[in-house]
Design an enzyme around this catalytic site. Structure first.
Site, PDB file in Angstrom:
ATOM      1  N   ASN A 180      57.171  -5.569  83.151  1.00  0.00           N
ATOM      2  CA  ASN A 180      56.797  -4.163  83.004  1.00  0.00           C
ATOM      3  C   ASN A 180      55.274  -4.110  83.192  1.00  0.00           C
ATOM      4  O   ASN A 180      54.529  -4.584  82.338  1.00  0.00           O
ATOM      5  CB  ASN A 180      57.201  -3.690  81.620  1.00  0.00           C
ATOM      6  CG  ASN A 180      57.368  -2.196  81.472  1.00  0.00           C
ATOM      7  OD1 ASN A 180      57.623  -1.730  80.380  1.00  0.00           O
ATOM      8  ND2 ASN A 180      57.232  -1.423  82.533  1.00  0.00           N
ATOM      9  N   CYS A 188      54.970   2.926  74.641  1.00  0.00           N
ATOM     10  CA  CYS A 188      55.573   1.901  75.495  1.00  0.00           C
ATOM     11  C   CYS A 188      55.452   0.582  74.759  1.00  0.00           C
ATOM     12  O   CYS A 188      54.333   0.124  74.496  1.00  0.00           O
ATOM     13  CB  CYS A 188      54.873   1.845  76.847  1.00  0.00           C
ATOM     14  SG  CYS A 188      55.488   0.535  77.924  1.00  0.00           S
ATOM     15  N   CYS A 190      61.600  -2.684  79.446  1.00  0.00           N
ATOM     16  CA  CYS A 190      61.164  -1.526  78.673  1.00  0.00           C
ATOM     17  C   CYS A 190      61.271  -1.911  77.204  1.00  0.00           C
ATOM     18  O   CYS A 190      62.376  -2.145  76.702  1.00  0.00           O
ATOM     19  CB  CYS A 190      62.015  -0.302  78.975  1.00  0.00           C
ATOM     20  SG  CYS A 190      61.604   1.149  77.949  1.00  0.00           S
ATOM     21  N   THR A 207      60.456  -0.228  74.257  1.00  0.00           N
ATOM     22  CA  THR A 207      61.128   0.731  73.383  1.00  0.00           C
ATOM     23  C   THR A 207      62.601   0.842  73.749  1.00  0.00           C
ATOM     24  O   THR A 207      63.456   1.036  72.884  1.00  0.00           O
ATOM     25  CB  THR A 207      60.454   2.111  73.467  1.00  0.00           C
ATOM     26  OG1 THR A 207      60.335   2.512  74.845  1.00  0.00           O
ATOM     27  CG2 THR A 207      59.079   2.106  72.814  1.00  0.00           C
TER      28      THR A 207
END
Length: 306
Positions: free
Chosen positions: A21, A94, A245, A247
């Site tokens: 990410n 994030c 990701c 979260t």
């Protein structure tokens, strides 16, 4: 290359990622470098810019209205993670980004943080406490909650999700981690690989501010040595599919743990296309259950905007 205004010319940047990410990172200690959505989108463009799933500006909390509220909650949250999706839209939080953000602060000499020490960070999703570990960072992400608690607890789902590659709409549950997520359980890894996330899944009903959509597959067996295991892919609002990701991993673990019922573990390993992150559930302040996210953070490049 310019990005909308001359004010960014000569500004230093870093590029970092957490389990794939990836983010463009800018330091703004004086709080004078405002960013337009067009500038953010230009910098995050993978062909004509630096490229990233999002952009993070490091700015002292005192320079932002949102930061003032953060300092009232925790005066130690001196730095604010000003986070933007790759399309230039603002986002609340994030989980991978906050780890990379703290690593950026450390590598830039803006903070000092040894292994075992903690740092409070301001975000639009509230204050997040990040601790440095021997091989990365762990973050108290705060409490999780169902977006539609009555529907979720009564039937196990609160929405339907349609996605290319899935023949029928699938039941899902929506969870907030300070930002919205909708989690779908799939039957196996083949179904997960066959789901097409080049276009946004359709969620009905859609949470008020949109949602990130996670597709999760429980491992077989689900639990090994008191750790739950799931695999996940995600379509992030304003971004598209990403390699990870944070979260979303927390939300997927929370949903799977809820569906698994009594006896489900508190510790989870979530496999994403970019690697593996750890998720842990524990009692938090005020009697609410909190979620901790752990994983690596890497700075891969530095440069100067032309």
């Amino acid at each position: 290359m310019t990005y909308g205004t001359p004010s960014l010319t000569g500004m230093r940047f870093s590029k970092g990622h957490g389990t794939g990410n990836d983010f463009v990172l800018l330091a703004d200690p004086e709080g004078v470098r405002g960013l337009s959505p067009e500038q953010v989108a230009g910098l995050c463009d993978r062909r004509r810019g630096i490229g990233g799933d999002g952009l993070i500006r490091a700015v002292p909390s005192r320079h932002l209205p949102e930061g003032t509220a953060v300092l009232e909650e925790n005066p130690g949250a001196e730095w604010f993670m000003d986070y933007y999706n790759s399309d230039g839209s603002l986002s609340e939080m994030c989980g991978n980004g906050v780890r990379v953000f703290v690593h950026f602060l450390v590598t830039q000499g803006l903070v000092s943080l040894d292994a075992g020490q903690e740092l409070a960070i301001g975000t639009r999703g509230g204050v997040k406490v990040v601790a440095r570990t021997a091989d990365g960072y762990r973050v108290d992400m705060g409490p999780w909650a169902f977006i539609h608690p009555q529907e979720a607890t009564e039937s196990g789902s609160d929405s339907l999700v349609e996605a290319a590659g899935l023949e029928v709409a699938r039941p899902a549950v929506s969870i907030t981690m300070g930002n919205p997520h909708t989690v779908v359980a799939l039957a196996n890894l083949e179904e997960l690989a066959g789901t097409n996330l080049t276009t946004a899944p359709a969620v009905t009903p859609l949470p008020p501010h949109g949602t990130n959509v996670e597709f999760a597959v429980p491992a077989e067996p689900l639990v090994v040595d008191d750790v739950g295991h799931i695999s996940m892919r995600v379509h992030e609002r304003g971004v598209g599919e990403t390699l990870s990701c944070g979260t979303g991993a927390c939300a997927a673990a929370a949903a799977t743990r809820f569906w698994a019922g009594a006896g489900a573990p508190n510790d989870w390993a979530v496999a994403v296309p970019g690697g593996v992150v750890g998720v842990r559930f524990f009692p938090g302040a005020g009697g609410r259950e909190h979620v901790e996210l752990s994983g690596p953070a890497v700075i891969v490049a530095e440069g100067v905007l032309a």
